[in-house]
Design a protein around this motif. Structure first.
Motif, mmCIF file in Angstrom:
data_model
loop_
_atom_site.group_PDB
_atom_site.id
_atom_site.type_symbol
_atom_site.label_atom_id
_atom_site.label_comp_id
_atom_site.label_asym_id
_atom_site.label_seq_id
_atom_site.Cartn_x
_atom_site.Cartn_y
_atom_site.Cartn_z
ATOM 1 N N ALA A 272 0.838 -1.205 0.000
ATOM 2 C CA ALA A 272 0.000 0.000 0.000
ATOM 3 C C ALA A 272 0.870 1.250 0.000
ATOM 4 C CB ALA A 272 -0.927 -0.008 1.218
ATOM 5 N N GLU A 273 1.917 1.248 0.835
ATOM 6 C CA GLU A 273 2.823 2.389 0.887
ATOM 7 C C GLU A 273 3.593 2.541 -0.423
ATOM 8 O OE1 GLU A 273 1.878 1.199 5.014
ATOM 9 O OE2 GLU A 273 2.560 0.094 3.238
ATOM 10 N N VAL A 274 3.997 1.428 -1.006
ATOM 11 C CA VAL A 274 4.710 1.472 -2.281
ATOM 12 C C VAL A 274 3.821 2.061 -3.372
ATOM 13 C CG1 VAL A 274 5.697 0.051 -4.122
ATOM 14 C CG2 VAL A 274 6.304 -0.401 -1.744
ATOM 15 N N THR A 275 2.585 1.614 -3.427
ATOM 16 C CA THR A 275 1.643 2.130 -4.420
ATOM 17 C C THR A 275 1.468 3.636 -4.278
ATOM 18 O OG1 THR A 275 0.459 0.013 -4.449
ATOM 19 C CG2 THR A 275 -0.706 1.937 -5.317
ATOM 20 N N GLU A 276 1.381 4.104 -3.039
ATOM 21 C CA GLU A 276 1.237 5.544 -2.790
ATOM 22 C C GLU A 276 2.488 6.306 -3.221
ATOM 23 O OE1 GLU A 276 0.740 8.476 1.113
ATOM 24 O OE2 GLU A 276 -0.052 6.422 1.180
ATOM 25 N N LEU A 277 3.652 5.793 -2.861
ATOM 26 C CA LEU A 277 4.900 6.491 -3.167
ATOM 27 C C LEU A 277 5.195 6.515 -4.665
ATOM 28 C CD1 LEU A 277 7.076 5.156 -0.219
ATOM 29 C CD2 LEU A 277 6.424 7.549 -0.596
ATOM 30 N N LEU A 278 4.715 5.526 -5.399
ATOM 31 C CA LEU A 278 4.952 5.484 -6.845
ATOM 32 C C LEU A 278 4.396 6.714 -7.553
ATOM 33 C CD1 LEU A 278 4.264 1.726 -7.714
ATOM 34 C CD2 LEU A 278 6.438 2.939 -7.947
ATOM 35 N N GLU A 279 3.435 7.393 -6.944
ATOM 36 C CA GLU A 279 2.828 8.563 -7.574
ATOM 37 C C GLU A 279 3.544 9.861 -7.237
ATOM 38 O OE1 GLU A 279 0.501 8.062 -9.823
ATOM 39 O OE2 GLU A 279 0.806 5.942 -9.353
ATOM 40 N N HIS A 280 4.546 9.800 -6.350
ATOM 41 C CA HIS A 280 5.241 11.029 -5.967
ATOM 42 C C HIS A 280 6.245 11.397 -7.055
ATOM 43 C CE1 HIS A 280 7.487 13.956 -3.631
ATOM 44 N NE2 HIS A 280 6.536 13.917 -2.710
ATOM 45 N N PRO A 281 6.306 12.669 -7.443
ATOM 46 C CA PRO A 281 7.195 13.070 -8.553
ATOM 47 C C PRO A 281 8.676 12.908 -8.262
ATOM 48 C CG PRO A 281 6.193 14.995 -7.495
ATOM 49 C CD PRO A 281 5.484 13.792 -6.968
ATOM 50 N N LYS A 282 9.059 12.833 -6.995
ATOM 51 C CA LYS A 282 10.477 12.673 -6.669
ATOM 52 C C LYS A 282 10.908 11.211 -6.653
ATOM 53 C CE LYS A 282 11.217 16.896 -3.975
ATOM 54 N NZ LYS A 282 11.698 17.469 -2.686
ATOM 55 N N VAL A 283 9.973 10.286 -6.799
ATOM 56 C CA VAL A 283 10.289 8.857 -6.758
ATOM 57 C C VAL A 283 10.577 8.358 -8.167
ATOM 58 C CG1 VAL A 283 9.343 6.560 -6.329
ATOM 59 C CG2 VAL A 283 8.996 8.381 -4.647
ATOM 60 N N ILE A 284 11.785 7.789 -8.370
ATOM 61 C CA ILE A 284 12.157 7.363 -9.730
ATOM 62 C C ILE A 284 12.673 5.933 -9.782
ATOM 63 C CG2 ILE A 284 12.697 9.729 -10.401
ATOM 64 C CD1 ILE A 284 15.679 8.883 -10.266
ATOM 65 N N ALA A 285 12.776 5.238 -8.648
ATOM 66 C CA ALA A 285 13.325 3.879 -8.656
ATOM 67 C C ALA A 285 12.809 3.111 -7.442
ATOM 68 C CB ALA A 285 14.855 3.906 -8.643
ATOM 69 N N LEU A 286 13.044 1.811 -7.458
ATOM 70 C CA LEU A 286 12.801 0.983 -6.279
ATOM 71 C C LEU A 286 14.144 0.733 -5.616
ATOM 72 C CD1 LEU A 286 10.671 -0.691 -4.653
ATOM 73 C CD2 LEU A 286 11.530 -2.690 -5.905
ATOM 74 N N GLY A 287 14.222 1.017 -4.324
ATOM 75 C CA GLY A 287 15.465 0.860 -3.591
ATOM 76 C C GLY A 287 15.879 -0.585 -3.448
ATOM 77 N N GLU A 288 17.096 -0.785 -2.994
ATOM 78 C CA GLU A 288 17.726 -2.099 -2.976
ATOM 79 C C GLU A 288 16.875 -3.167 -2.292
ATOM 80 O OE1 GLU A 288 21.140 -2.396 -0.192
ATOM 81 O OE2 GLU A 288 20.871 -0.242 0.034
ATOM 82 N N ALA A 289 16.582 -4.212 -3.031
ATOM 83 C CA ALA A 289 15.867 -5.375 -2.502
ATOM 84 C C ALA A 289 16.900 -6.312 -1.887
ATOM 85 C CB ALA A 289 15.087 -6.065 -3.607
ATOM 86 N N MET A 290 16.745 -6.624 -0.588
ATOM 87 C CA MET A 290 17.812 -7.285 0.158
ATOM 88 C C MET A 290 17.461 -8.665 0.694
ATOM 89 S SD MET A 290 19.395 -4.084 2.343
ATOM 90 C CE MET A 290 17.880 -3.603 3.162
ATOM 91 N N ASN A 291 16.182 -8.975 0.779
ATOM 92 C CA ASN A 291 15.755 -10.195 1.457
ATOM 93 C C ASN A 291 16.039 -11.416 0.580
ATOM 94 O OD1 ASN A 291 14.401 -12.315 2.679
ATOM 95 N ND2 ASN A 291 12.654 -11.077 3.298
ATOM 96 N N PHE A 292 17.200 -12.046 0.786
ATOM 97 C CA PHE A 292 17.630 -13.163 -0.058
ATOM 98 C C PHE A 292 16.591 -14.282 -0.079
ATOM 99 C CE2 PHE A 292 19.691 -17.289 -0.589
ATOM 100 C CZ PHE A 292 20.426 -17.098 -1.744
ATOM 101 N N LYS A 293 16.163 -14.700 1.084
ATOM 102 C CA LYS A 293 15.218 -15.810 1.161
ATOM 103 C C LYS A 293 13.881 -15.436 0.539
ATOM 104 C CE LYS A 293 13.175 -19.083 4.445
ATOM 105 N NZ LYS A 293 13.018 -19.431 5.885
ATOM 106 N N GLY A 294 13.409 -14.220 0.834
ATOM 107 C CA GLY A 294 12.133 -13.783 0.289
ATOM 108 C C GLY A 294 12.143 -13.672 -1.218
#
Length: 579
Positions: free
Chosen positions: A153-175
């Motif tokens: 839900a938070e990701v969906t909201e942040l995707l609409e912000h004009p300053k957001v241009i990428a997804l930050g580092e995905a770290m959860n190896f197992k996930g």
């Protein structure tokens, strides 16, 4: 409107003319003696012939200068500098960095999406874009307690912000590799569905073969972690974009990049820079180091401007060309990368010799950001670890730190038992404790560390990657209690205690991770903490980062959270004592 003004009279529009400089051509990868005309905040015309016929308002003679685009750092964490964005902006511009892409998962781990919005709301001269924190927490709530959680839900909201241009580092190896319904996999799917062309950053340490393919199959195609010549060739050869931070700028790695001409697939980044180091340099320092380790200056500049711009999809910066933003640096020479002055949006923002500006009023955080450390004082009873069996010695699982980098090894060491309790103070090891600090569950994790402190003392902090719970490590009960109490009294800090006395402090009252002081002051404080750790025997190329990442459960091999020690790859908890 612009074109109508243009047709009425060009002589009214030229704001700045830079003459006779050696201008970096990113497309031909060379320097050319040219003149640069600037209108408002953008480059208008770059030409070797005289441009004074354009009647500029201001002329700058750059006949003995090299002119390059402003530096672009596409993978960094502002919080590592322990200062807010408004303070960081001036510090980074000081070093020629005009654009950054910040992954603010540290403030998000403390305050959730509210922390991210608080960062994005601050006014800055430099351009700060954001990568959505994808790992808050870095693993799962059952393995580390955080103040906030970033879900779909938070990701969906942040995707609409004009300053957001990428997804930050995905770290959860197992996930990522083995749990199709994990939070990180759902976040990746959310971004890929809503923003299919958005860059997805990965955290892929010591991952190869089929495991690397699993990361890439999930959509991750960039890595910034510690590299070797072998990992660079495998990852780039597989399609991974490499972001080189300081610890990966070695002669061996640079030799591989030069030999295979990999400059299109590599960018220089900082990732984390502590405040005492930020005083001396930022991305410019890594660029200079890259040259020292074997990069041609032209390639080093290319990998700090044009390549990172293309990686992030910037169409308006990264080169000196007509129509692009007039972000540029005048250099005195290439080898030392000595900065004469820095321009942002066509305006002079720093000249060599200028003092670093600081505006206290620009911080502007909610009041509750200053009272976020909520855990009890430790007592002697908390440090007495009972042994359930009637034995004189017990085998313990131990975190072994290295002298270089943040990786650890899992080792086992025998520890004596005294009067039914683990005699850790006489073991030659350090006791480490992580306390949940958000008032959620009062969870406390215990571990032992080898290769940390050799003298009597302790170090404590709330700047503990990434959950930022309160972490304290020491060789004596007296010092552990003293250091922990001091952190609590300061509402967050880095503290060192020696022989029962606090010998160094670096207050971090904003969320327990940021200072409200000017950079020179916090840099001085942290430098004192660093030296105090060295005096206690801490041996690492970056003592602060080494200690802070002992709590990072996604960086190999064994780390500790408020739930205890944990295997990074399997997420299995590791008991302090073997049965």
């Amino acid at each position: 409107m612009f074109f109508s003004l243009f047709l009425k009279g060009l002589n009214k529009l030229i704001d700045l003319l830079i003459e006779n400089g050696q201008v970096f051509n990113a497309f031909l990868k060379c320097f050319e003696r040219k003149n640069i005309a600037i209108i408002n905040d953008r480059f208008y015309y770059i030409k070797e012939t005289n441009l004074r016929y354009l009647n500029p308002k201001e002329i700058v003679d750059a006949s003995d200068k090299f002119i390059i685009p402003g530096l672009i750092d596409i993978h960094m964490h502002i919080e590592s500098s322990m200062i807010p964005p408004s303070t960081f902006s001036g510090a980074a511009l000081f070093h020629g960095v005009t654009t950054v892409v910040a992954d603010s998962h540290e403030i998000a781990n403390v305050f959730g999406i509210e922390g991210i919005y608080a960062f994005m709301a601050q006014d800055t001269v430099m351009d700060i874009f954001y990568a959505i924190p994808s790992s808050v927490p870095s693993t799962v709530p059952e393995r580390e307690t955080t103040g906030g959680i970033i879900g779909t839900a938070e990701v969906t909201e942040l995707l609409e912000h004009p300053k957001v241009i990428a997804l930050g580092e995905a770290m959860n190896f197992k996930g990522i590799t083995s749990e199709p319904d994990s939070l990180i996999r759902n976040i990746l799917q959310t971004v890929q569905t809503n923003k299919p062309f958005m860059p997805l950053e990965g955290h892929i340490p010591r991952v190869e073969g089929e495991d690397l393919a699993k990361f890439m199959y999930a959509g991750l195609n960039a890595d910034h972690t510690h590299q070797s010549p072998e990992s660079i060739l495998e990852k780039i050869g597989s399609g991974i974009f490499i972001e080189l931070q300081k610890k990966s700028l070695t002669k061996e790695n640079i030799a591989v990049i030069n030999e295979h001409q990999l400059f299109e697939h590599v960018a220089l980044i900082t990732d984390d820079i502590m405040p005492d180091n930020l005083i001396e340099g930022h991305l410019n320092a890594n660029l200079r180091l890259g040259i020292q380790e074997g990069l041609d200056p032209v390639d080093a500049i290319y990998m700090s401007t044009y390549t990172p711009a293309r990686r992030m999809g910037f169409q308006d910066r990264g080169a000196i060309a007509s129509g692009l933003k007039a972000d540029f640096i005048l250099l005195n020479d290439l080898e030392s990368f000595a900065i004469d002055c820095v321009y942002k949006d066509g305006r002079l923002v720093h000249r060599s010799g200028d003092a670093l500006a600081f505006d206290q009023e620009a911080l502007d955080f909610p009041s509750h950001f200053y009272s976020s450390v909520n855990c009890a004082e430790l007592t002697l009873d908390d440090l007495r670890i009972p042994v359930s069996r009637d034995v004189s010695e017990v085998m313990c699982n131990v975190i072994q730190i290295q002298s270089v980098g943040t990786f650890t090894e899992h080792v086992k060491r025998p520890v004596k038992v005294k009067n039914g309790y683990l005699d850790w103070e006489a073991s030659g090891l350090s006791l480490i404790i992580v306390q949940e600090r958000y008032g959620k569950n009062r969870q406390v994790g215990y571990g032992l560390v080898e290769g940390a402190l050799s003298d009597k003392g302790a170090v404590a902090t709330t700047w503990a990657h990434d959950h930022h719970n309160l972490m304290v490590m020491g060789t004596s009960s007296e010092d552990i209690l003293q250091a922990q109490r001091e952190v609590l009294s300061l509402n967050g800090a880095y503290v060192v205690s020696q022989d029962g006395e606090v010998v160094a402090t670096c207050p971090l009252p904003i969320g327990g991770i940021l200072s409200d002081k000017a950079l020179p002051e916090i840099g001085r404080d942290l430098k004192a903490v660093r030296q105090a750790m060295v005096n206690l025997g801490y041996d690492n190329t970056n003592e602060i980062m080494s200690f802070s990442t002992l709590s990072l459960p996604v960086s190999p091999q064994i780390k500790i959270t408020d739930f205890g020690m944990m295997d990074v790859h399997t997420h299995q908890l590791i008991p302090l004592m073997e049965d």
